[in-house]
Design a protein around this motif. Structure first.
Motif, PDB file in Angstrom:
ATOM      1  N   SER A  24       0.859  -1.181   0.000  1.00  0.00           N
ATOM      2  CA  SER A  24       0.000   0.000   0.000  1.00  0.00           C
ATOM      3  C   SER A  24       0.893   1.228   0.000  1.00  0.00           C
ATOM      4  CB  SER A  24      -0.909   0.005   1.246  1.00  0.00           C
ATOM      5  OG  SER A  24      -0.167   0.370   2.398  1.00  0.00           O
ATOM      6  N   GLN A  25       0.293   2.394   0.040  1.00  0.00           N
ATOM      7  CA  GLN A  25       1.106   3.614   0.080  1.00  0.00           C
ATOM      8  C   GLN A  25       1.814   3.756   1.422  1.00  0.00           C
ATOM      9  OE1 GLN A  25      -2.127   6.500  -0.443  1.00  0.00           O
ATOM     10  NE2 GLN A  25      -1.669   7.301   1.581  1.00  0.00           N
ATOM     11  N   TRP A  26       1.413   2.985   2.434  1.00  0.00           N
ATOM     12  CA  TRP A  26       1.961   3.128   3.783  1.00  0.00           C
ATOM     13  C   TRP A  26       3.022   2.100   4.132  1.00  0.00           C
ATOM     14  CZ3 TRP A  26       0.713   7.666   5.361  1.00  0.00           C
ATOM     15  CH2 TRP A  26      -0.491   8.228   4.944  1.00  0.00           C
TER      16      TRP A  26
END
Length: 183
Positions: free
Chosen positions: A18-20
């Motif tokens: 994910s972006q995280w």
């Protein structure tokens, strides 16, 4: 394939991204020659800022932390973004965004590994003084409930010792600053 101290990474597979963060499964050979799979999380580094004003009060935030399912006290903190050239840039940005102040004096308190059996995540802790207003706070959507409190130094130290400031970077920063005589 890489080897360090007798450990050899044989392969690495992304299981989720994910972006995280990213979840990976690595096949590895241990120093004794046996093999095993290691699931782990790759996460960007973060910063925590121990900001102390001229009245010897510390900026402390309180907000709902989704993963812990409850409100939590912590120092201003956040991740090091791609636009940050080094962790100090992220620390200055987070202090401005969450507290609405800048600092003239900065020092590095150290870096702590967070849950190092699970993740590579590291938190860089900074000490900031010479605070001055730099405008309105700029909270992100997930920080809409973030409350800012200015608490006396001894109260924050007591909170750490009582387990009321469970964020690793926050407790680390307070204890290091206390031991070094900065608080």
């Amino acid at each position: 394939m890489s080897a360090e101290r007798g450990w050899t990474s044989l392969s690495s597979e992304v299981k989720f991204a994910s972006q995280w963060f990213e979840v990976r499964r690595d096949a590895a050979r241990r120093p004794d020659g046996s093999h095993g799979d290691y699931d782990h999380v790759l996460a960007p580094p973060a910063v925590t800022v121990l900001a102390v004003d001229e009245r010897q009060r510390i900026a402390v935030t309180r907000q709902w932390i989704y993963t812990h399912r409850g409100p939590q006290w912590r120092l201003p903190a956040g991740r090091v973004d791609d636009v940050d050239t080094e962790p100090g840039d992220a620390a200055r940005r987070e202090l401005a965004e969450e507290v609405g102040v800048s600092a003239t004096d900065w020092s590095m308190l150290g870096t702590i590994n967070c849950a190092d059996s699970l993740t590579n995540h590291r938190d860089h802790a900074f000490f900031a003084t010479g605070l001055r207003d730099c405008g309105e706070r700029r909270l992100e959507p997930g920080e809409a409930d973030l409350e800012l409190h200015w608490l006396p130094v001894q109260q924050v130290v007591d909170m750490v010792l009582a387990g009321e400031l469970p964020h690793a970077g926050s407790s680390f920063a307070v204890l290091v600053a206390k031991v070094r005589g900065l608080l």
